[in-house]
Write a protein that holds these residues in place. Structure first.
Motif, PDB file in Angstrom:
ATOM      1  N   LYS A  16      18.897  18.697 -35.940  1.00 33.93           N
ATOM      2  CA  LYS A  16      18.463  17.296 -36.042  1.00 33.93           C
ATOM      3  C   LYS A  16      19.248  16.407 -35.074  1.00 33.93           C
ATOM      4  N   ARG A  17      18.498  15.703 -34.235  1.00 32.61           N
ATOM      5  CA  ARG A  17      19.093  14.784 -33.264  1.00 32.61           C
ATOM      6  C   ARG A  17      18.314  13.476 -33.286  1.00 32.61           C
ATOM      7  N   ARG A  18      19.017  12.412 -32.912  1.00 35.21           N
ATOM      8  CA  ARG A  18      18.381  11.089 -32.884  1.00 35.21           C
ATOM      9  C   ARG A  18      18.617  10.438 -31.527  1.00 35.21           C
ATOM     10  N   PRO A  19      17.702   9.615 -31.045  1.00 38.78           N
ATOM     11  CA  PRO A  19      17.873   8.971 -29.745  1.00 38.78           C
ATOM     12  C   PRO A  19      19.152   8.160 -29.637  1.00 38.78           C
ATOM     13  N   ASP A  20      19.603   7.524 -30.732  1.00 40.28           N
ATOM     14  CA  ASP A  20      20.793   6.676 -30.654  1.00 40.28           C
ATOM     15  C   ASP A  20      22.082   7.495 -30.532  1.00 40.28           C
ATOM     16  N   GLN A  21      21.998   8.832 -30.646  1.00 38.64           N
ATOM     17  CA  GLN A  21      23.188   9.661 -30.495  1.00 38.64           C
ATOM     18  C   GLN A  21      23.456  10.022 -29.039  1.00 38.64           C
ATOM     19  N   VAL A  67      25.199  14.734 -43.561  1.00 36.38           N
ATOM     20  CA  VAL A  67      26.082  14.299 -44.630  1.00 36.38           C
ATOM     21  C   VAL A  67      25.269  13.638 -45.726  1.00 36.38           C
ATOM     22  N   SER A  68      24.238  12.933 -45.339  1.00 33.29           N
ATOM     23  CA  SER A  68      23.340  12.320 -46.308  1.00 33.29           C
ATOM     24  C   SER A  68      21.950  12.280 -45.708  1.00 33.29           C
ATOM     25  N   ALA A  69      21.004  11.843 -46.498  1.00 36.06           N
ATOM     26  CA  ALA A  69      19.614  11.891 -46.044  1.00 36.06           C
ATOM     27  C   ALA A  69      19.373  11.032 -44.819  1.00 36.06           C
ATOM     28  N   ASP A  70      20.138   9.944 -44.672  1.00 35.70           N
ATOM     29  CA  ASP A  70      19.898   9.052 -43.535  1.00 35.70           C
ATOM     30  C   ASP A  70      20.990   9.150 -42.485  1.00 35.70           C
ATOM     31  N   GLU A  71      21.864  10.151 -42.590  1.00 34.77           N
ATOM     32  CA  GLU A  71      22.932  10.304 -41.595  1.00 34.77           C
ATOM     33  C   GLU A  71      22.936  11.744 -41.133  1.00 34.77           C
ATOM     34  N   GLN A  72      22.199  12.038 -40.066  1.00 35.66           N
ATOM     35  CA  GLN A  72      22.042  13.410 -39.617  1.00 35.66           C
ATOM     36  C   GLN A  72      22.561  13.544 -38.200  1.00 35.66           C
ATOM     37  N   PRO A  93      10.592  13.739 -34.570  1.00 36.03           N
ATOM     38  CA  PRO A  93      11.640  13.022 -35.292  1.00 36.03           C
ATOM     39  C   PRO A  93      12.675  14.012 -35.820  1.00 36.03           C
ATOM     40  N   ALA A  94      13.879  13.524 -36.084  1.00 37.60           N
ATOM     41  CA  ALA A  94      14.968  14.396 -36.507  1.00 37.60           C
ATOM     42  C   ALA A  94      14.607  15.225 -37.727  1.00 37.60           C
ATOM     43  N   THR A  95      13.832  14.650 -38.631  1.00 35.37           N
ATOM     44  CA  THR A  95      13.490  15.361 -39.872  1.00 35.37           C
ATOM     45  C   THR A  95      12.643  16.595 -39.623  1.00 35.37           C
ATOM     46  N   LEU A 145      36.416  37.861 -28.430  1.00 38.09           N
ATOM     47  CA  LEU A 145      35.102  37.315 -28.747  1.00 38.09           C
ATOM     48  C   LEU A 145      35.100  36.779 -30.162  1.00 38.09           C
ATOM     49  N   PRO A 146      35.123  35.457 -30.330  1.00 37.32           N
ATOM     50  CA  PRO A 146      35.059  34.906 -31.677  1.00 37.32           C
ATOM     51  C   PRO A 146      33.739  35.276 -32.343  1.00 37.32           C
ATOM     52  N   GLU A 147      33.796  35.649 -33.593  1.00 36.57           N
ATOM     53  CA  GLU A 147      32.586  35.980 -34.338  1.00 36.57           C
ATOM     54  C   GLU A 147      31.888  34.709 -34.772  1.00 36.57           C
ATOM     55  N   ILE A 148      30.581  34.735 -34.733  1.00 27.98           N
ATOM     56  CA  ILE A 148      29.809  33.581 -35.159  1.00 27.98           C
ATOM     57  C   ILE A 148      29.845  33.473 -36.678  1.00 27.98           C
ATOM     58  N   ASP A 149      30.075  32.266 -37.153  1.00 23.68           N
ATOM     59  CA  ASP A 149      30.028  32.012 -38.591  1.00 23.68           C
ATOM     60  C   ASP A 149      28.568  32.001 -39.035  1.00 23.68           C
ATOM     61  N   THR A 150      28.182  32.986 -39.823  1.00 21.26           N
ATOM     62  CA  THR A 150      26.771  33.120 -40.181  1.00 21.26           C
ATOM     63  C   THR A 150      26.298  32.051 -41.142  1.00 21.26           C
ATOM     64  N   THR A 151      27.213  31.218 -41.616  1.00 18.05           N
ATOM     65  CA  THR A 151      26.769  30.127 -42.496  1.00 18.05           C
ATOM     66  C   THR A 151      26.426  28.872 -41.716  1.00 18.05           C
ATOM     67  N   ALA A 152      26.728  28.853 -40.394  1.00 19.61           N
ATOM     68  CA  ALA A 152      26.447  27.672 -39.587  1.00 19.61           C
ATOM     69  C   ALA A 152      24.963  27.415 -39.570  1.00 19.61           C
ATOM     70  N   SER A 153      24.578  26.188 -39.798  1.00 14.55           N
ATOM     71  CA  SER A 153      23.146  25.883 -39.898  1.00 14.55           C
ATOM     72  C   SER A 153      22.789  24.691 -39.068  1.00 14.55           C
ATOM     73  N   ALA A 154      21.598  24.742 -38.507  1.00 16.56           N
ATOM     74  CA  ALA A 154      21.100  23.612 -37.710  1.00 16.56           C
ATOM     75  C   ALA A 154      20.389  22.599 -38.573  1.00 16.56           C
ATOM     76  N   SER A 155      20.102  22.929 -39.816  1.00 18.07           N
ATOM     77  CA  SER A 155      19.282  22.004 -40.589  1.00 18.07           C
ATOM     78  C   SER A 155      19.654  21.902 -42.067  1.00 18.07           C
ATOM     79  N   VAL A 156      20.628  22.697 -42.509  1.00 20.44           N
ATOM     80  CA  VAL A 156      20.949  22.705 -43.944  1.00 20.44           C
ATOM     81  C   VAL A 156      21.728  21.460 -44.308  1.00 20.44           C
ATOM     82  N   ASN A 157      21.350  20.834 -45.425  1.00 20.21           N
ATOM     83  CA  ASN A 157      22.092  19.677 -45.893  1.00 20.21           C
ATOM     84  C   ASN A 157      23.371  20.106 -46.589  1.00 20.21           C
ATOM     85  N   ASP A 158      24.362  19.214 -46.613  1.00 18.41           N
ATOM     86  CA  ASP A 158      25.579  19.477 -47.348  1.00 18.41           C
ATOM     87  C   ASP A 158      25.357  19.328 -48.829  1.00 18.41           C
TER      88      ASP A 158
END
Length: 457
Positions: free
Chosen positions: A280-285, A411-416, A273-275, A444-457
């Motif tokens: 985080k990915r969901r089948p409906d996406q 963006v929120s707990a139920d919108e990932q 599951p996305a959590t 070569l663009p530098e990677i933004d080290t703050t980019a996150s795959a799982s951090v909430n806003d």
């Protein structure tokens, strides 16, 4: 050099197609020529706009991604064909992929004049306002008496003709190179033209299913009569059932994502599951355009456009990002963003691989008896990007505000939203140990080290 060849005939047995295929096979040491067909392009009609049809969009993308175009025309009543004229109408009505694109005109005909009048007609069309192609001046290739020109293997018989055609192609590639140099480097903001809404079409686009349909996978499969379950699929190096392919992909200890060249999110190997996913990915996406997959917050769309444009245009083949997903327990994952290409070298989308690399490091340490120790003098680069050669001096890429571009940053707990994407910034960073290579002068663009795959806003 990448060229596309457009044949002006839609006949099943076309001598102009034979000529173009001969060039593609015989002179592959001079240029990579992809031969395109216009048989599926509808007749031009302003009252029935087919600009976004698959056939027109396919030609558009192939022309845009090529360095130049070769057009082969037969002669019909002293002019080029109605099919080719109609195709050019679509390519100059609302879209303009031929604008400032180098074009070489060739042709073959049954009689001695070798389509000379049709070539003159085609040149005038290509140079018309709205088309604005750059037709190479002062050069013609007129293959007359074409019914006697080829042998049984569809090779040109006359070696003087072969040499003349080779010399012309070499001259055209030189001309394309000069025009490219005169045009100068790509505009710094060219990435802004990247279409995240997937409004175009590719040869693999599944039409008739709305992209935002939560049942996109099931409806797309039904629409295409896709193989399923125990049905077999022939792959490059094996024959597997669909079930076996799914088992294989889900067993890979990494999260895989596929975004096609039209910027449509079409697959991920969901097994959790996305959590419980890093990104985080969901089948409906699945099926959504990237504009809907990625939240448009903190300039996320600009960052996504830059990364995809850099991969699409070949400035860089790979982005790598190591990021903390659990700072308390020192948990890190690696995000890989890789350009994909078909056998002809055409860009076919981006795959994202998110991997927890600690088990690999841990196993290596156990096998070798080594330990990780802190180095107080070491400056850790947490945003390692794809490497350049050791002597490369990359020029700066377009500057964008620093932001978390993770598509999975919720963006929120139920919108990932789904797949994460690293963000390039103004100053390139060089990781000499990364395996991907690019041209010495590529930014070569530098990677933004703050980019996150799982951090909430």
């Amino acid at each position: 050099m990448k060229l596309v060849g457009i044949v002006g005939s839609i006949a099943a047995d076309s001598y102009n197609r034979k000529l173009m295929l001969y060039m593609a096979n015989r002179f592959n040491n001079v240029a990579d020529i992809e031969v395109l067909s216009i048989k599926d392009v509808p007749m031009f009609n302003e009252d029935d706009d087919q600009t976004n049809s698959m056939a027109v969009q396919y030609l558009k993308h192939r022309i845009e991604n090529a360095d130049g175009v070769i057009m082969a025309t037969p002669e019909h009543n002293h002019t080029t064909t109605a099919a080719l004229k109609s195709t050019i109408e679509w390519l100059s009505y609302k879209i303009h992929p031929l604008a400032d694109k180098p074009v070489l005109v060739i042709g073959a005909s049954y009689f001695t004049q070798g389509s000379s009048r049709a070539q003159l007609d085609l040149r005038e069309i290509l140079e018309a306002p709205g088309v604005n192609a750059l037709v190479m001046p002062g050069n013609e290739f007129l293959l007359g008496n074409v019914r006697e020109a080829f042998d049984e293997q569809d090779n040109l018989k006359d070696q003087a003709t072969v040499k003349r055609l080779n010399d012309l192609l070499v001259q055209f590639t030189k001309w394309v190179t000069v025009l490219k140099a005169l045009k100068g480097p790509e505009a710094p903001d060219a990435w802004k033209n990247e279409d995240l809404t997937a409004s175009g079409k590719t040869d693999t686009t599944i039409e008739g299913v709305e992209m935002d349909d939560p049942k996109w996978v099931q409806k797309a499969a039904a629409k295409t009569h896709a193989a399923v379950g125990s049905d077999y699929v022939q792959l490059d190096s094996g024959v597997l059932t669909v079930d076996q392919i799914n088992w294989l992909l889900k067993s890979i200890p990494a999260e895989l994502t596929y975004v096609d060249e039209n910027n449509q999110f079409i697959y991920y190997n969901h097994k959790n599951p996305a959590t419980k996913m890093w990104a985080k990915r969901r089948p409906d996406q699945t099926g959504l355009p990237l504009s809907e997959v990625h939240p448009d917050i903190r300039n996320v769309h600009d960052h996504v456009k830059q990364v995809i444009h850099t991969l699409r245009t070949g400035k860089q083949d790979l982005f790598q990002l190591a990021e903390p997903v659990d700072k308390k327990n020192v948990k890190w994952v690696v995000n890989n963003y890789q350009a994909m290409h078909d056998e002809a070298g055409n860009f076919r989308g981006v795959n994202e691989i998110v991997l927890d690399f600690w088990p690999i490091v841990e196993k290596y340490l156990a096998m070798t008896g080594q330990k990780l120790v802190d180095d107080p003098a070491n400056q850790v680069d947490t945003g390692a990007s794809a490497s350049v050669k050791a002597d490369a001096t990359p020029s700066p890429a377009p500057s964008v505000p620093a932001a978390d571009t993770g598509a999975s940053a919720s963006v929120s707990a139920d919108e990932q939203p789904a797949p994460s994407t690293p963000a390039p910034s103004a100053t390139p960073s060089v990781d000499a140990g990364a395996s991907a290579s690019v041209d010495d002068d590529a930014p070569l663009p530098e990677i933004d080290t703050t980019a996150s795959a799982s951090v909430n806003d």
